[in-house]
Write a protein that holds these residues in place. Structure first.
Motif, PDB file in Angstrom:
ATOM      1  N   LEU A 396       0.816  -1.204   0.000  1.00 58.97           N
ATOM      2  CA  LEU A 396       0.000   0.000   0.000  1.00 58.97           C
ATOM      3  C   LEU A 396       0.855   1.261   0.000  1.00 58.97           C
ATOM      4  O   LEU A 396       1.855   1.354   0.714  1.00 58.97           O
ATOM      5  N   TYR A 397       0.429   2.219  -0.813  1.00 59.31           N
ATOM      6  CA  TYR A 397       1.024   3.554  -0.842  1.00 59.31           C
ATOM      7  C   TYR A 397      -0.072   4.550  -0.471  1.00 59.31           C
ATOM      8  O   TYR A 397      -1.160   4.529  -1.049  1.00 59.31           O
ATOM      9  N   TYR A 398       0.231   5.404   0.495  1.00 58.76           N
ATOM     10  CA  TYR A 398      -0.738   6.396   0.968  1.00 58.76           C
ATOM     11  C   TYR A 398      -0.526   7.707   0.221  1.00 58.76           C
ATOM     12  O   TYR A 398       0.600   8.190   0.098  1.00 58.76           O
ATOM     13  N   CYS A 399      -1.620   8.291  -0.273  1.00 55.89           N
ATOM     14  CA  CYS A 399      -1.517   9.511  -1.083  1.00 55.89           C
ATOM     15  C   CYS A 399      -2.286  10.680  -0.491  1.00 55.89           C
ATOM     16  O   CYS A 399      -2.621  11.635  -1.208  1.00 55.89           O
ATOM     17  N   GLY A 400      -2.591  10.641   0.781  1.00 56.23           N
ATOM     18  CA  GLY A 400      -3.238  11.774   1.416  1.00 56.23           C
ATOM     19  C   GLY A 400      -4.730  11.586   1.627  1.00 56.23           C
ATOM     20  O   GLY A 400      -5.326  10.580   1.270  1.00 56.23           O
ATOM     21  N   ARG A 401      -5.316  12.611   2.194  1.00 56.26           N
ATOM     22  CA  ARG A 401      -6.751  12.594   2.470  1.00 56.26           C
ATOM     23  C   ARG A 401      -7.550  12.941   1.220  1.00 56.26           C
ATOM     24  O   ARG A 401      -7.164  13.790   0.434  1.00 56.26           O
ATOM     25  N   MET A 402      -8.687  12.270   1.049  1.00 59.25           N
ATOM     26  CA  MET A 402      -9.582  12.609  -0.045  1.00 59.25           C
ATOM     27  C   MET A 402     -10.105  14.037   0.136  1.00 59.25           C
ATOM     28  O   MET A 402     -10.305  14.766  -0.823  1.00 59.25           O
ATOM     29  N   ASP A 403     -10.325  14.433   1.393  1.00 60.15           N
ATOM     30  CA  ASP A 403     -10.865  15.765   1.646  1.00 60.15           C
ATOM     31  C   ASP A 403      -9.797  16.847   1.657  1.00 60.15           C
ATOM     32  O   ASP A 403     -10.065  17.991   1.988  1.00 60.15           O
ATOM     33  N   PHE A 404      -8.551  16.504   1.299  1.00 60.79           N
ATOM     34  CA  PHE A 404      -7.520  17.508   1.087  1.00 60.79           C
ATOM     35  C   PHE A 404      -7.519  17.968  -0.370  1.00 60.79           C
ATOM     36  O   PHE A 404      -6.645  18.697  -0.797  1.00 60.79           O
ATOM     37  N   GLN A 405      -8.519  17.492  -1.104  1.00 59.69           N
ATOM     38  CA  GLN A 405      -8.672  17.938  -2.484  1.00 59.69           C
ATOM     39  C   GLN A 405      -9.556  19.181  -2.487  1.00 59.69           C
ATOM     40  O   GLN A 405     -10.630  19.190  -1.901  1.00 59.69           O
ATOM     41  N   ILE A 406      -9.088  20.233  -3.155  1.00 60.37           N
ATOM     42  CA  ILE A 406      -9.863  21.465  -3.233  1.00 60.37           C
ATOM     43  C   ILE A 406     -10.107  21.813  -4.697  1.00 60.37           C
ATOM     44  O   ILE A 406      -9.494  21.227  -5.605  1.00 60.37           O
ATOM     45  N   LYS A 407     -11.011  22.757  -4.920  1.00 58.41           N
ATOM     46  CA  LYS A 407     -11.266  23.248  -6.268  1.00 58.41           C
ATOM     47  C   LYS A 407     -10.997  24.748  -6.280  1.00 58.41           C
ATOM     48  O   LYS A 407     -11.597  25.500  -5.511  1.00 58.41           O
ATOM     49  N   LEU A 408     -10.083  25.179  -7.148  1.00 54.22           N
ATOM     50  CA  LEU A 408      -9.687  26.578  -7.230  1.00 54.22           C
ATOM     51  C   LEU A 408      -9.643  27.001  -8.694  1.00 54.22           C
ATOM     52  O   LEU A 408      -8.939  26.383  -9.508  1.00 54.22           O
ATOM     53  N   ASN A 409     -10.432  28.012  -9.021  1.00 58.25           N
ATOM     54  CA  ASN A 409     -10.490  28.522 -10.405  1.00 58.25           C
ATOM     55  C   ASN A 409     -10.822  27.422 -11.406  1.00 58.25           C
ATOM     56  O   ASN A 409     -10.293  27.402 -12.525  1.00 58.25           O
ATOM     57  N   GLY A 410     -11.662  26.486 -10.968  1.00 61.18           N
ATOM     58  CA  GLY A 410     -12.093  25.416 -11.858  1.00 61.18           C
ATOM     59  C   GLY A 410     -11.198  24.199 -11.859  1.00 61.18           C
ATOM     60  O   GLY A 410     -11.547  23.167 -12.440  1.00 61.18           O
ATOM     61  N   PHE A 411     -10.055  24.286 -11.196  1.00 53.13           N
ATOM     62  CA  PHE A 411      -9.098  23.167 -11.170  1.00 53.13           C
ATOM     63  C   PHE A 411      -9.228  22.379  -9.867  1.00 53.13           C
ATOM     64  O   PHE A 411      -9.355  22.969  -8.785  1.00 53.13           O
ATOM     65  N   ARG A 412      -9.206  21.066  -9.992  1.00 55.06           N
ATOM     66  CA  ARG A 412      -9.143  20.218  -8.801  1.00 55.06           C
ATOM     67  C   ARG A 412      -7.676  20.068  -8.414  1.00 55.06           C
ATOM     68  O   ARG A 412      -6.843  19.662  -9.236  1.00 55.06           O
ATOM     69  N   ILE A 413      -7.366  20.369  -7.149  1.00 58.08           N
ATOM     70  CA  ILE A 413      -5.974  20.397  -6.695  1.00 58.08           C
ATOM     71  C   ILE A 413      -5.832  19.578  -5.422  1.00 58.08           C
ATOM     72  O   ILE A 413      -6.628  19.723  -4.482  1.00 58.08           O
ATOM     73  N   GLU A 414      -4.821  18.711  -5.379  1.00 53.00           N
ATOM     74  CA  GLU A 414      -4.495  17.949  -4.181  1.00 53.00           C
ATOM     75  C   GLU A 414      -3.433  18.721  -3.392  1.00 53.00           C
ATOM     76  O   GLU A 414      -2.317  18.916  -3.867  1.00 53.00           O
ATOM     77  N   LEU A 415      -3.788  19.167  -2.202  1.00 51.28           N
ATOM     78  CA  LEU A 415      -2.851  19.950  -1.402  1.00 51.28           C
ATOM     79  C   LEU A 415      -1.592  19.151  -1.075  1.00 51.28           C
ATOM     80  O   LEU A 415      -0.484  19.689  -1.056  1.00 51.28           O
ATOM     81  N   GLU A 416      -1.761  17.863  -0.818  1.00 50.04           N
ATOM     82  CA  GLU A 416      -0.591  17.038  -0.482  1.00 50.04           C
ATOM     83  C   GLU A 416       0.292  16.780  -1.696  1.00 50.04           C
ATOM     84  O   GLU A 416       1.476  16.468  -1.553  1.00 50.04           O
ATOM     85  N   ASP A 417      -0.266  16.936  -2.894  1.00 50.19           N
ATOM     86  CA  ASP A 417       0.548  16.863  -4.108  1.00 50.19           C
ATOM     87  C   ASP A 417       1.519  18.041  -4.143  1.00 50.19           C
ATOM     88  O   ASP A 417       2.702  17.893  -4.489  1.00 50.19           O
ATOM     89  N   ILE A 418       1.021  19.222  -3.766  1.00 52.93           N
ATOM     90  CA  ILE A 418       1.886  20.402  -3.696  1.00 52.93           C
ATOM     91  C   ILE A 418       2.977  20.196  -2.651  1.00 52.93           C
ATOM     92  O   ILE A 418       4.159  20.477  -2.887  1.00 52.93           O
TER      93      ILE A 418
END
Length: 506
Positions: A396-418
């Motif tokens: 298993l690889y953990y990629c963060g919380r599903m609810d850490f995904q936000i929508k900004l200016n029409g784009f879906r962004i994963e905060l943990e990706d940043i």
């Protein structure tokens, strides 16, 4: 043999220490005798009433005595740390309907209303009065009865009480013993408060193996000189903490093999484990085993683990969280609850012996997140974690919380990706990305970074350099508008990065 019976069995070794906190030592024989005495009082007072009992305090050894006494008398215990806000304590009281408060700390500033409150002096007097009386072990919590309830944050603002059964805990402990590096004399470092389920990892693996728990408190953590003094005389062999707490310690060059000469394993849970943290740890402690693990409170602390190798550090972008324990199964589902194939990211779903009964007195949230599945004629509980991850070769690889995904200016962004891409920069040691709101809408993204070189220039020019380098890894719309350079990232009481506090700085 039940877990509590196993713990009691070590009482015959009269000089075996179960728990050390500052200058006090609790021996196994005293843990058994005092918990027996307190349990007899609870049985005589409440008989067959199985209402949960709140144990209020911080790291005192009496907390442990009360936990075991509650379970021996047939009651689940609720650990409530004295650092909790009055509002949170009020919510827990309201939800739990507890009738008895065992208070190890002063409660003058807390409104426990009409509850029966026993302070530490009352408890000590009761232990003296009931000392030596034979305990009826038929009252003891067992099987699918609730062993403890830990309250976690809820999306509604009200905490949810996760009800963990005796069977859940015994399943976890059996597995936990198998992944721990145990020898003749073991000392487990306990960093997390008892109200945070990471504390269960060190506490019950240690007690079930006849080892010693060495506990540190929030005041020590705020004073490295004092903390390192206690570490020096601790004899710690097995480290259990969040990665954030380890990074706090590693920030000092004095945190090394000379300080902890017996340390042989560092076991992490609760957060993503940064590569730089592992590299520095392995440099300071050449022969240490670094174990990464994963699991939500609802599945009893952790359900996967893996030892991090040098090859993983060199060849993999993300560190794995490991293989699932034998009596559990992990599947990855998409938003339609269809099972995804390997390497596809989706929601992590856990089924098996570790999954709890659900949230105490909260059927709505239990029905939403928990389910039952029939596997080869065996009914098993399942839990949808809200965490994102993927499986690769069964790991298993953990990629963060599903609810850490936000929508900004029409784009879906994963905060943990940043955050993960910020950590790829040579200049950045650690990073957190948070959304900034205006009129209840996300206005922009900000990030807080800690630099590898703390003497480095922290000017606007340095920020521009970070943004320029970050463009190599992520698109323009994901680049944080504001980047703030800090000497360290604050931790909350549970030892995790305090995102709420950081957001208040914006």
């Amino acid at each position: 043999m039940q877990l509590i019976d196993k713990i009691d069995s070590f009482s015959s070794c009269r000089d075996r220490a179960a728990y050390i906190y500052r200058e006090e030592t609790l021996y196994y024989r005293d843990l058994k005798e005092k918990s027996d005495a307190l349990a007899n009082y609870i049985i005589s007072s409440f008989e067959n009433d199985k209402t949960p009992i709140i144990v209020f305090g911080h790291k005192q050894s009496m907390m442990l005595i009360c936990f075991i006494a509650c379970v021996k008398s047939g009651h689940p215990y609720i650990p409530v740390d004295s650092s909790m806000s009055q509002e949170r304590i009020k919510d827990i009281l309201e939800n739990s309907k507890s009738k008895l408060i065992l208070s190890i700390n002063d409660t003058d500033y807390v409104d426990f209303s009409d509850k029966v409150i026993m302070n530490v002096h009352d408890i000590e007097n009761i232990i003296k009065k009931f000392n030596g009386q034979k305990l009826d072990r038929n009252f003891m919590v067992c099987g699918d009865e609730t062993f403890y309830i830990i309250y976690t944050s809820g999306s509604t603002g009200k905490p949810k009480g996760v009800a963990v059964t005796a069977s859940n805990l015994e399943s976890f402990v059996k597995w936990g013993l198998s992944i721990s590096r145990l020898e003749d004399k073991n000392v487990f470092m306990n960093q997390a408060p008892f109200s945070f389920d990471l504390s269960v990892m060190g506490t019950y693996i240690s007690l079930a193996s006849g080892s010693t728990i060495y506990s540190i408190d929030k005041d020590m953590i705020e004073n490295l000189k004092e903390l390192f003094y206690y570490f020096k005389c601790s004899g710690v062999t097995n480290w259990v903490s969040t990665p954030s707490f380890m990074e706090l310690c590693l920030a000092s060059e004095k945190f090394n093999r000379e300080l902890l000469p017996n340390l042989r394993q560092a076991l992490f849970c609760g957060e993503s484990l940064p590569k730089d943290c592992v590299r520095t740890l392995k440099e300071r402690f050449k022969d240490i085993t670094v174990t990464n693990s994963y699991g939500p409170t609802e599945a009893t602390v952790a359900v996967t683990s893996i030892d991090i190798t040098d090859e993983m550090l060199e060849k993999q972008d993300d560190l794995p969280v490991g293989n699932v324990k034998k009596d559990c199964r992990i599947i990855i589902e998409d938003e339609n609850r269809s099972i995804l194939e390997e390497c596809k990211k989706g929601e992590i779903v856990i089924a098996g012996s570790s999954v709890s009964k659900g949230y105490y007195r909260n059927e709505k949230m239990t029905d939403k997140n928990f389910f039952e599945t029939n596997e080869n004629g065996v009914l098993r509980r399942g839990y949808r974690t809200g965490d994102k991850g993927y499986l690769k070769n069964g790991i298993l690889y953990y990629c963060g919380r599903m609810d850490f995904q936000i929508k900004l200016n029409g784009f879906r962004i994963e905060l943990e990706d940043i955050e993960n891409n910020l950590r790829k920069l040579d200049s950045v040691k650690n990073a957190v990305a948070v959304p900034v709101y205006k009129n209840d809408k996300i206005f922009y993204i900000a990030s807080f970074v800690v630099l590898n070189d703390r003497t480095c220039d922290k000017s606007f020019k340095q920020v521009l350099k970070i943004k320029k380098e970050l463009k190599k890894y992520i698109p323009e719309y994901m680049i944080p508008r504001k980047i703030l350079i800090k000497d360290f990232l604050p931790m909350n009481a549970n030892g995790k990065i305090d995102r709420k506090l950081l957001m208040e700085e914006i």
